[in-house]
Each structure stands twice: as structure tokens, then as C-alpha cells.
Design a protein around this motif. Sequence first.
Motif, PDB file in Angstrom:
ATOM      1  N   LYS A   1       0.845  -1.196   0.000  1.00 48.01           N
ATOM      2  CA  LYS A   1       0.000   0.000   0.000  1.00 48.01           C
ATOM      3  C   LYS A   1       0.881   1.248   0.000  1.00 48.01           C
ATOM      4  N   ALA A   2       0.444   2.264  -0.690  1.00 48.16           N
ATOM      5  CA  ALA A   2       1.203   3.518  -0.732  1.00 48.16           C
ATOM      6  C   ALA A   2       0.237   4.688  -0.736  1.00 48.16           C
ATOM      7  N   ALA A   3       0.594   5.743  -0.025  1.00 49.27           N
ATOM      8  CA  ALA A   3      -0.235   6.946  -0.015  1.00 49.27           C
ATOM      9  C   ALA A   3      -0.184   7.595  -1.396  1.00 49.27           C
ATOM     10  N   GLY A   4      -1.353   7.739  -2.016  1.00 46.96           N
ATOM     11  CA  GLY A   4      -1.408   8.271  -3.365  1.00 46.96           C
ATOM     12  C   GLY A   4      -0.757   9.625  -3.511  1.00 46.96           C
ATOM     13  N   LEU A   5      -0.935  10.487  -2.515  1.00 47.64           N
ATOM     14  CA  LEU A   5      -0.390  11.842  -2.612  1.00 47.64           C
ATOM     15  C   LEU A   5       1.138  11.856  -2.539  1.00 47.64           C
ATOM     16  N   THR A   6       1.715  10.825  -1.939  1.00 41.67           N
ATOM     17  CA  THR A   6       3.173  10.779  -1.856  1.00 41.67           C
ATOM     18  C   THR A   6       3.788  10.591  -3.231  1.00 41.67           C
ATOM     19  N   PHE A   7       3.282   9.615  -4.001  1.00 44.93           N
ATOM     20  CA  PHE A   7       3.879   9.439  -5.325  1.00 44.93           C
ATOM     21  C   PHE A   7       3.351  10.472  -6.318  1.00 44.93           C
ATOM     22  N   TYR A   8       2.205  11.096  -5.976  1.00 43.25           N
ATOM     23  CA  TYR A   8       1.784  12.268  -6.758  1.00 43.25           C
ATOM     24  C   TYR A   8       2.861  13.351  -6.645  1.00 43.25           C
ATOM     25  N   TYR A   9       3.359  13.528  -5.430  1.00 38.07           N
ATOM     26  CA  TYR A   9       4.386  14.545  -5.201  1.00 38.07           C
ATOM     27  C   TYR A   9       5.687  14.208  -5.927  1.00 38.07           C
ATOM     28  N   ILE A  10       6.063  12.924  -5.926  1.00 38.71           N
ATOM     29  CA  ILE A  10       7.275  12.498  -6.634  1.00 38.71           C
ATOM     30  C   ILE A  10       7.126  12.773  -8.134  1.00 38.71           C
ATOM     31  N   THR A  11       5.960  12.412  -8.675  1.00 37.24           N
ATOM     32  CA  THR A  11       5.702  12.653 -10.098  1.00 37.24           C
ATOM     33  C   THR A  11       5.685  14.140 -10.399  1.00 37.24           C
ATOM     34  N   LYS A  12       5.130  14.907  -9.467  1.00 34.35           N
ATOM     35  CA  LYS A  12       5.030  16.356  -9.632  1.00 34.35           C
ATOM     36  C   LYS A  12       6.409  16.994  -9.817  1.00 34.35           C
ATOM     37  N   SER A  13       7.393  16.485  -9.082  1.00 32.66           N
ATOM     38  CA  SER A  13       8.738  17.072  -9.173  1.00 32.66           C
ATOM     39  C   SER A  13       9.346  16.859 -10.553  1.00 32.66           C
TER      40      SER A  13
END
Length: 435
Positions: free
Chosen positions: A347-359
Motif C-alpha cells: 500500500k502507498a499513499a497516493g499523494l506521496t507518489f503524486y508529489y514524486i511525479t510532480k517534481s
Amino acid sequence: MRLFDFSLKVNGFKIDEAKAALSKIQAKNDSDFKAYIEQQKQSIISYHLEHNLFYKTLGSSININDWDSVPIITKRHLQQPIEQRLSDGFTTKNVYLNKTSGSSGDPFIFAKDKWCHAMTWAQIMDRFAWYGIDFNSSRQARFYGIPLDKKGYYKERLKDWFSNRFRFSVFDLSDAAFETTLTKFKTNKFDFINGYTSPIVQFAKYLKQKDVVLTSVCPTLKVCIVTSEMLFDDDKTLMETQFGVPVVNEYGASELDLIAFQNTNDEWQINNETLYVEILDDNGNVLPLGKEGRIVITSLYNKAHPLIRYDVGDIGILSEKSTLRKPILKKLVGRTNDIAILPSGKKAAGLTFYYITKSVIENDGNVSEFVIEQLALDHFIIRFVSRTELSNEQKEIITTEMERYLEPGIKVDFERVSQLNRTKAGKLKQFISKL
């Protein structure tokens, strides 16, 4: 005339008395404050066990002297007719009635008695005053949604007039719309910006593109207060640079109150005067400070409708520096339904990898906004608004980063769109799980 206070009084909300009551709470010493919290918790439970059939049924096993015996209320519990959830003596005609936005996926109608709602406004006005904002005199630039039906539209416009605010559309984020917005700032003495994070970020990006600092054309501006959506550090830096004022993060829930507000020491200070906030694990146990868990909140004043140990659907962490008198929200991780579940079971917090992708996706200024949707355990789609199409190399980098954070073997598709879908309220949900 203090027009905002007057409009509240006309609608039956005793704002002067509520402000005085809040001041008395804040003036208590530590021991008296602790006693106040315990008394209010017990009082609100006792009231609803006696006067609310819905809560009496739900809380049949409550031991009034054992807080741990009080059940957790979820949004699913509240998805039944409002008339079945109101306390004795309250009807839909004598309460403040509204509906949650549905950003959690479980919208419902809620009610507050008029004293509770007055206390809500007293709390909001108290926090905004930290930054020199007076709702009766400060001019607001408001970035919120607005109902599109004629009755709802004009009702909101009338409320805007009484509240000394001008509302900008969050549904049109084009350069042409922002040019009109900028013109409005040049011709109005706005004191503060308030609204959803994502459209305000887009306005800041437009100002950067035009090489404009907002205070150079609107010198009366004091602060920008964002709410309802996640605020990322780089977006905050961008806004503070382009607006020329501090950016303050607010966290609230319409059915409750203002939950946390960034104070002048850059701490996300929790409202413990009209609410009681807990961080619980999946089994309902209170977690130590610094541990991540479900945010569960008790409304200490709502007699019309029980919101006692109510799971708001968010995940957060209380700071180790927190005290009963001054609890600090260290981090808001995201919503409980913002969790990505992968083929391996991870499981992974969606907003965390959203932030990684955002960068990666926003580093060249081409992409203005994007959202991530999970369609299957191994399938994600990124929908984005950009000036030009992403190159194959950019797509490969993003896919590689997502695989590195999540796990190998996932499929990532990309779809360029002219605009992103927002909720009816105008909010943008950065990560959506379709599982």
C-alpha cells in the motif's frame, strides 16, 4: 456598520456572545482548560444519549465514564435521512443545514444548531485575526466554486456581497481568465486571498509567466489563506514569491469547524476550543504523538446532530511538541481513500507518489496541472494540462520514478486534456482510486 456580524445575527447566529464565550475558554489556565475539555466531552455525549435516538441506538454500550467505550462514527453511519439523525426539538427549519462536498466519496447532509455554528464563526474569525484580517472590513479575493443553478448562484453572490468579497471562477483557469483576475486586483483593494489551493497555485504560475508580483499592483494585500486541498512546499514558495505575502494553510471540515490553522510561528495549530481531536489506529486505539493514524474528531458544541468521535476520513500525525493546551498537526498525510494498492499487496499513499511525479512533470513549466488515477492494481493514468505534449523521454522518466517508488511492472498511461475535472464545489482531487 459591521456588515458580516450583522448578516450572522440576522440569520439567528449570536456571534457577539460566541466571541465572548471563546475568549473565556482561551483565558482559562491549564488545569481549568483540561477540566473544561473533559466536561464538554461528557456533556455532549450525555446530551445525545438522552435526546437523540440515532445516537442512543449507536451508542447503546457507552460507559459515560469511559471515553474508549464511545464508538467511532463514520460517514457511512450518516448516510441516512437527516430527519432521522436530528436531536429532539431540532428540525431542518431551525438548524444550519448543509452538505459535505463528497471529496471523500461519501457525501451526506449535516446539521448544526445555531449556537454551534456561531461558535464555528467565532473560531474562524479569531484565527484570521492572527494575520490582521477582520471579516467586517477586510476585502477578500475568493477562489471557490459556485453553484451553477440560478437560485444557488445568486444566493452565493448575495452572501459574497454581505461578506465583502469578490469570487473568482475556479472552473476557468485559462490565461484569458487570469488576465481578467489580475485586472481585478489592480482595481480593488483586496486585503487577503482565500480559497482552494490548486486554482490559486495556477494564478501564481500565471503571475510568474508575466513576471508580476501581486503586491506591486495590489499593495493592500496582507496574506493568502488556502484550504480544502493539499499544499505542497514548492507551491507555497511559488505563491509567496509571486504574491509577495505569507501563505497560510487552513484545514477544516464543513460539518465540523476549522480544524487546524497555521499560526504565526509556522505551526499548524489545532482548534482544541470547540473540537476534540484524536489520532487513532485501525482498531480505534489512541496513538502516541508522532505516529500516523486516522483523524477522529468530536464536535463539543453540536447539540442538533451528534459528531462524536467522528472519523473525518483523513490521515495525519500530531507533533511530539503537542500539549492539551496547544496541539500541533505535524502532517496531514491525505485521505484514507487516497491509498494505492499494488499487485504485491503493498500500500502507498497516493499523494506521496503524486508529489514524486510532480517534481518531474512540472520542472520545465510546461505542465500546469495533473491528476493521477488508479484504474487497476497495476494500471495508472496521468491526466495533465500542458502547453505542449510530453516527450517520450519525459513519459519514460515519470514511469521509471513511479516504478521505483511503487514497484516494477506497473503500467502508466498519459492523457493530455484541455482542463481537469473538478468536483461541483470546484475542488481538484489529485489522486483518485477506481479500485
